[in-house]
Design a protein around this motif. Structure first.
Motif, PDB file in Angstrom:
ATOM      1  N   ARG A   1       0.831  -1.208   0.000  1.00  0.00           N
ATOM      2  CA  ARG A   1       0.000   0.000   0.000  1.00  0.00           C
ATOM      3  C   ARG A   1       0.865   1.257   0.000  1.00  0.00           C
ATOM      4  O   ARG A   1       0.629   2.181  -0.791  1.00  0.00           O
ATOM      5  CB  ARG A   1      -0.920  -0.031   1.223  1.00  0.00           C
ATOM      6  CG  ARG A   1      -1.756   1.221   1.417  1.00  0.00           C
ATOM      7  CD  ARG A   1      -2.518   1.125   2.731  1.00  0.00           C
ATOM      8  NE  ARG A   1      -3.416   2.243   2.946  1.00  0.00           N
ATOM      9  CZ  ARG A   1      -4.219   2.354   3.995  1.00  0.00           C
ATOM     10  NH1 ARG A   1      -4.231   1.404   4.931  1.00  0.00           N
ATOM     11  NH2 ARG A   1      -5.017   3.404   4.127  1.00  0.00           N
TER      12      ARG A   1
ATOM     13  N   ALA B   1      -5.713   0.590  -4.446  1.00  0.00           N
ATOM     14  CA  ALA B   1      -6.995   0.228  -3.828  1.00  0.00           C
ATOM     15  C   ALA B   1      -6.982  -1.220  -3.362  1.00  0.00           C
ATOM     16  O   ALA B   1      -7.455  -1.539  -2.255  1.00  0.00           O
ATOM     17  CB  ALA B   1      -8.129   0.449  -4.826  1.00  0.00           C
TER      18      ALA B   1
ATOM     19  N   THR C   1      -4.752  -1.531  -0.313  1.00  0.00           N
ATOM     20  CA  THR C   1      -5.408  -0.899   0.831  1.00  0.00           C
ATOM     21  C   THR C   1      -6.509  -1.791   1.386  1.00  0.00           C
ATOM     22  O   THR C   1      -6.697  -1.899   2.608  1.00  0.00           O
ATOM     23  CB  THR C   1      -5.983   0.472   0.416  1.00  0.00           C
ATOM     24  OG1 THR C   1      -4.909   1.303  -0.047  1.00  0.00           O
ATOM     25  CG2 THR C   1      -6.676   1.157   1.581  1.00  0.00           C
ATOM     26  N   ALA C   2      -7.251  -2.449   0.492  1.00  0.00           N
ATOM     27  CA  ALA C   2      -8.276  -3.395   0.941  1.00  0.00           C
ATOM     28  C   ALA C   2      -7.650  -4.564   1.689  1.00  0.00           C
ATOM     29  O   ALA C   2      -8.144  -4.991   2.736  1.00  0.00           O
ATOM     30  CB  ALA C   2      -9.084  -3.896  -0.252  1.00  0.00           C
TER      31      ALA C   2
ATOM     32  N   ALA D   1      -9.941   2.259   0.777  1.00  0.00           N
ATOM     33  CA  ALA D   1     -10.011   1.459  -0.454  1.00  0.00           C
ATOM     34  C   ALA D   1     -11.158   1.935  -1.338  1.00  0.00           C
ATOM     35  O   ALA D   1     -11.008   2.059  -2.563  1.00  0.00           O
ATOM     36  CB  ALA D   1     -10.176  -0.022  -0.110  1.00  0.00           C
TER      37      ALA D   1
ATOM     38  N   ILE E   1     -12.736  -6.258  -4.314  1.00  0.00           N
ATOM     39  CA  ILE E   1     -12.552  -5.556  -3.045  1.00  0.00           C
ATOM     40  C   ILE E   1     -13.758  -5.749  -2.131  1.00  0.00           C
ATOM     41  O   ILE E   1     -13.606  -5.925  -0.911  1.00  0.00           O
ATOM     42  CB  ILE E   1     -12.256  -4.069  -3.316  1.00  0.00           C
ATOM     43  CG1 ILE E   1     -10.826  -3.938  -3.874  1.00  0.00           C
ATOM     44  CG2 ILE E   1     -12.439  -3.216  -2.066  1.00  0.00           C
ATOM     45  CD1 ILE E   1     -10.470  -2.564  -4.368  1.00  0.00           C
TER      46      ILE E   1
END
Length: 403
Positions: free
Chosen positions: A223, A256, A259-260, A268, A305
């Protein structure tokens, strides 16, 4: 105290929670997760793969025998592992030292570079769009690595080919599960890309490094790297041409996804929304620098996600809006259908899961065989043994080497 190791971990967590008189929402708040996350864990639809979270659960639930509660030795249903793929030749080539060579004559150089450029483009196309992408690409990669070794000192054009080849090698190794070797290859790609003077090539390869870190189990580092690359793109690239916009959007999706995986749903979703805005600047989905991006790619990532956060119904609602005919490559279509199959399986929709797996097989049969996610869905469906679809399911499992 629940110590029976025959009881799945999720069920032990649920029993301990009920014994303490806690709702899922309250327990979720105490451990820093969502109520849906707790539900997925209790139903053994989601693994708790971080020791810190496991220990926090044991603390909140006031478990005295932590080792017995966690049951690290509890028996698991046998799972088919990924097909064994011989990469010894690739490994030997990657481990060879890179020695300085005498430059080849210019005429020979140009012809060799043109030939290698065509070979690399064909191999990338095979990797992204062949129904037998693993077989074909693994067969061609050793010759490509030997060829780029011969032109290693031929200048900027050679460095572009070297970067593209090592990035492809890393992508293949990552998908077949050899993450350390994939990391070595992507390091070579980044090093060569830096010498090209092309910021898009450099950042695209560095994005591959972030994806490899994610596959190695370092979502926080992946990330951080992806977000720093987004900042670098904004500084170094104007994002005016379609190619620049496409690469920028692809990096937003990488950020994204990382981050998820790092369990930050709000951030995200924010990155996904930003990627949607970026995709709106493009007329269609693109594949610049072999990084697919466009409106369809954004929604494919949105489905994945949503599933990462245990929101399987929401994932299926998004999937209903995805026009799969616009997905530019077989492997992306197959992986999307596998994600949809996972969502259906979590919702106990056996028919939807099997239909999605069959669509994935239609797009790219080898992806079913090599995908850990597909193998898990097939194994789960086999365990349910629905008589109405038993024949179709076992036939799929046998074709894919999973039964």
């Amino acid at each position: 105290m629940i110590s029976d190791l025959d009881v799945p971990l999720g069920k032990r967590i649920e029993l301990a929670r009920r014994r303490r008189g806690l709702s899922r929402a309250v327990l979720a708040g105490l451990v820093g997760r969502s109520a849906e996350w707790i539900r997925q864990v209790e139903r053994d639809e989601r693994a708790v793969d971080r020791l810190s979270i496991l220990l926090r659960l044991a603390e909140v639930l006031k478990i005295s025998d932590v080792a017995g509660f966690l049951g690290s030795a509890m028996p698991q249903a046998p799972r088919r592992s990924a097909p064994q793929v011989q990469v010894n030749e690739l490994r030997e080539l990657l481990y060879q030292p890179k020695l300085t060579r005498e430059p080849a004559p210019a005429d020979d150089d140009d012809g060799q570079l043109d030939h290698l450029r065509r070979d690399l483009a064909e191999t990338w196309t095979g990797w992204q769009d062949s129904p037998n992408r693993y077989t074909i690409t693994l067969r061609r990669l050793p010759a490509l690595l030997r060829a780029i070794d011969e032109i290693a000192d031929a200048g900027e054009c050679a460095d572009q080919l070297i970067a593209g080849t090592y990035r492809l090698v890393s992508a293949v190794l990552r998908r077949i599960g050899d993450q350390p070797l994939a990391l070595l290859a992507i390091e070579r790609a980044v090093e060569a890309a830096r010498r090209t003077g092309d910021p898009l090539a450099e950042i695209t390869c560095a994005g591959g490094f972030a994806t490899t870190l994610l596959s190695l189990g370092f979502p926080d580092r992946a990330r951080q790297l992806a977000l720093s690359l987004l900042d670098e793109l904004q500084t170094r690239v104007p994002a005016e041409s379609a190619t620049e916009i496409s690469v920028y959007g692809a990096m937003q999706l990488t950020a994204a996804e990382a981050t998820a995986a790092d369990d930050d749903q709000v951030a995200a979703e924010r990155l996904l929304d930003q990627a949607r805005q970026t995709a709106a600047r493009l007329a269609d989905d693109r594949n610049d620098y072999r990084t697919g991006f466009g409106p369809t790619d954004v929604e494919i990532h949105a489905v994945r996600i949503a599933l990462t956060f245990g929101r399987s119904r929401h994932a299926l609602r998004i999937a209903e809006t995805v026009d799969t005919g616009r997905i530019h490559a077989r492997e992306r279509r197959a992986r999307h259908y596998i994600t949809v199959a996972q969502a259906h399986s979590r919702e106990s929709n056996t028919f939807g899961a099997i239909f999605s797996l069959l669509k994935a097989e239609e797009a790219c049969p080898e992806e079913i065989r090599f995908s850990a996610e597909a193998r898990d869905v097939v194994q789960d469906l086999l365990a349910r043994d629905n008589a109405l679809v038993r024949t179709d399911l076992w036939a799929l499992a046998e074709r894919s080497g999973l039964a």
